[in-house]
Design a protein around this motif. Structure first.
Motif, PDB file in Angstrom:
ATOM      1  N   LEU A 247      24.771  44.580   8.186  1.00 47.93           N
ATOM      2  CA  LEU A 247      24.264  45.945   8.029  1.00 47.93           C
ATOM      3  C   LEU A 247      24.431  46.278   6.556  1.00 47.93           C
ATOM      4  N   LEU A 251      23.245  51.375   4.828  1.00 50.37           N
ATOM      5  CA  LEU A 251      23.686  51.778   6.164  1.00 50.37           C
ATOM      6  C   LEU A 251      25.195  52.008   6.200  1.00 50.37           C
ATOM      7  N   THR A 255      27.003  55.517   7.024  1.00 53.09           N
ATOM      8  CA  THR A 255      27.965  55.585   8.135  1.00 53.09           C
ATOM      9  C   THR A 255      29.251  56.264   7.694  1.00 53.09           C
ATOM     10  N   VAL A 269      31.758  56.266  14.415  1.00 48.11           N
ATOM     11  CA  VAL A 269      30.307  56.370  14.290  1.00 48.11           C
ATOM     12  C   VAL A 269      29.645  55.104  14.812  1.00 48.11           C
ATOM     13  N   LEU A 270      30.166  53.956  14.429  1.00 49.46           N
ATOM     14  CA  LEU A 270      29.580  52.686  14.859  1.00 49.46           C
ATOM     15  C   LEU A 270      29.712  52.499  16.363  1.00 49.46           C
ATOM     16  N   CYS A 273      27.222  54.661  18.207  1.00 47.52           N
ATOM     17  CA  CYS A 273      25.915  54.012  18.236  1.00 47.52           C
ATOM     18  C   CYS A 273      25.892  52.905  19.277  1.00 47.52           C
ATOM     19  N   PHE A 324      22.767  62.785  17.903  1.00 49.05           N
ATOM     20  CA  PHE A 324      23.729  61.731  17.622  1.00 49.05           C
ATOM     21  C   PHE A 324      25.042  62.326  17.121  1.00 49.05           C
ATOM     22  N   TYR A 444      20.273  47.699  17.980  1.00 47.70           N
ATOM     23  CA  TYR A 444      21.437  48.452  17.505  1.00 47.70           C
ATOM     24  C   TYR A 444      21.224  48.922  16.071  1.00 47.70           C
ATOM     25  N   ARG A 445      20.723  48.034  15.205  1.00 45.60           N
ATOM     26  CA  ARG A 445      20.495  48.393  13.812  1.00 45.60           C
ATOM     27  C   ARG A 445      19.477  49.529  13.696  1.00 45.60           C
ATOM     28  N   LEU A 448      21.010  52.809  14.786  1.00 42.68           N
ATOM     29  CA  LEU A 448      21.937  53.318  13.775  1.00 42.68           C
ATOM     30  C   LEU A 448      21.180  53.902  12.590  1.00 42.68           C
ATOM     31  N   ALA A 451      19.706  57.213  13.614  1.00 43.44           N
ATOM     32  CA  ALA A 451      20.747  58.217  13.834  1.00 43.44           C
ATOM     33  C   ALA A 451      21.318  58.718  12.514  1.00 43.44           C
ATOM     34  N   LEU A 452      21.496  57.831  11.561  1.00 43.03           N
ATOM     35  CA  LEU A 452      22.066  58.228  10.275  1.00 43.03           C
ATOM     36  C   LEU A 452      21.082  59.032   9.442  1.00 43.03           C
TER      37      LEU A 452
END
Length: 466
Positions: A247, A251, A255, A269-270, A273, A324, A444-445, A448, A451-452
């Motif tokens: 990541l 990112l 995060t 945070v991770l 997600c 999120f 997942y990436r 994330l 969401a960020l």
């Protein structure tokens, strides 16, 4: 002469001790001496670049000092004489291999070769639970002052945290053997002390309150499971593989920034997600997913070598989360509560509803995925005994047929000093095809990233198909 591994009367009674909670947990996965956690593929390994003069004879002496210092490396779990127990044996020399790596002047080339060598050791390492001491080492030299040092242990003797403890102690012992200044060895408490402490802690008021917390928290819950690509073959040896990914720094920075704004940690945070990922993959809103902790909740065991890690089943309800940011807050609350009531996983599930583990145990077409952030004790950046050491943490090659875990999938993320996040998914290749794992990580990436970018936007809806 009697064999102390087969004849408990051949050693002093003080060499016997009860099992720690985690050793008891590992015994639940006992598949004999050739498979599973007691088999030769149940190993942990780590590697370091070591710069400075390394004399092989002194390396051997320092390794032997480390074996003598940590009884976990000399402990066998006896499982064939009634109730299992641990037996501590006297120190004996640790096997050390010394080899030469291909010559190259380029630092980038050496770093690449170092990681390739570590991958090779990962594929080839075998160390059964009765092959004392439960530690092997390899010194692979570029030249007289630049080498790769790899330590392999059986997983019953150590965990990821313990590996850095072992290396810290090795460097200090090496300096002491050379008669050079060193910080000295800190007092260490043995794994046996940890086992006795756990026994006493079970009767404490805090443990009673914690058991009630977990019973109430997990009542009616079920472990969240992911479908496999094919029915699981529990009658054949697993073939564990790893898929590695990165990541990027953007990112990772985002995060950390979001975590700070929400009074959370990057891990929270991770993991939030990851909860979102599980919800999207399964449609489940009442999630129960395990995270892995160091298990070192009692002060004084930071320098203990052993399998102290712990599983905490974190229950998070994603229903009603408008964004999120809401999910992070809810995940944070679940994690903080769980940390404040941490118990060994075996005690947690013993007090929980049967349904919690019914799905993972009975379902042959799905697995549990555990999640963790890499956890290490401090690594010295100072030169000790003429040596400067740096961990080989930036492993990027995906591999087939590596060291095993007890079961399921393991997602591990390392907040790397370079500023990005290095991730790995360990999975059984008999359960999943590589493209499935790659697709999971890509999902997942993407989750994330979205969401960020917009943490207050509405959460994405569940996927229509998997």
């Amino acid at each position: 002469m009697s064999d102390p591994l087969n004849d408990p009367t051949a050693v002093d009674a003080s060499a016997r001790r009860p099992l720690s909670a985690n050793e008891e947990f590992m015994c639940a996965f006992d598949r004999g001496d050739d498979l599973g956690v007691f088999g030769p593929r149940g190993v942990v390994l780590a590697g370091w670049r070591v710069r400075g003069p390394l004399d092989a004879a002194t390396v051997q002496l320092a390794l032997d000092d480390v074996v003598a210092r940590h009884e976990a490396l000399r402990t066998t779990i006896i499982r064939d004489q009634g109730a299992p127990y641990a037996l501590v044996s006297p120190p004996r020399p640790a096997p050390l291999s010394v080899i030469d790596l291909p010559a190259t002047e380029s630092e980038a080339g050496r770093e690449l070769l170092a990681h390739e060598f570590l991958d090779e050791v990962d594929r080839d390492s075998r160390l059964g639970a009765k092959e004392l001491p439960l530690l092997r080492a390899t010194l692979a030299r570029f030249d007289a002052s630049d080498a790769v040092f790899v330590i392999v242990t059986n997983h019953l003797a150590s965990d990821g945290w313990s590996m850095q403890v072992l290396m810290n102690d090795f460097v200090t012992c090496y300096a002491m053997r050379r008669g050079l200044p060193s910080p000295g060895l800190p007092e260490t408490r043995q794994l046996g002390e940890y086992a006795y402490w756990q026994q006493e802690a079970r009767d404490s008021e805090a443990a009673t309150l914690a058991r009630e917390y977990w019973k109430d928290t997990l009542s009616g819950g079920e472990m969240t499971i992911l479908p496999t690509d094919r029915p699981r073959r529990l009658d054949v040896p697993p073939v564990y593989s790893v898929y590695r990914f990165v990541l990027d720094a953007e990112l990772a920075g985002a995060t950390t920034a979001l975590a700070k704004s929400l009074h959370s940690s990057p891990f929270m945070v991770l993991f939030a997600c990851f909860n979102l990922f599980l919800h999207r993959r399964t449609g489940v809103t009442d999630l129960v997913s395990p995270v892995i902790t160091s298990g070192r909740t009692e002060p004084g065991f930071e320098d203990t070598v052993g399998t102290l890690f712990n599983f905490l089943p974190i229950r998070t309800d994603v229903s009603g989360c408008a964004s999120f940011a809401d999910l992070v807050r809810r995940t944070r609350a679940s994690l903080l509560e769980a940390y404040s009531y941490e118990l060994p996983f075996g005690e947690i599930i013993a007090k929980s509803e049967p349904e919690l583990m019914a799905g993972p145990i009975m379902n042959v077409s799905s697995v549990v995925s555990a999640f963790q952030i890499s956890q290490f004790p401090p690594e010295s950046t100072e030169e000790t005994g003429g040596l400067r050491v740096s961990a080989l943490r930036r492993r990027l090659n995906s591999l087939v047929d590596v060291s095993e875990i007890p079961d399921g999938n393991l997602w591990e993320l390392d907040l790397h000093p370079d500023g990005d996040v290095v991730g790995v998914v360990k999975y059984n290749s008999l359960d999943f095809d590589l493209p499935t794992i790659v697709a999971m990580v890509d999902d997942y990436r993407e989750l994330l990233l979205a969401a960020l970018r917009s943490p207050d936007a509405a959460l994405p809806k569940q996927e229509s198909s998997v």
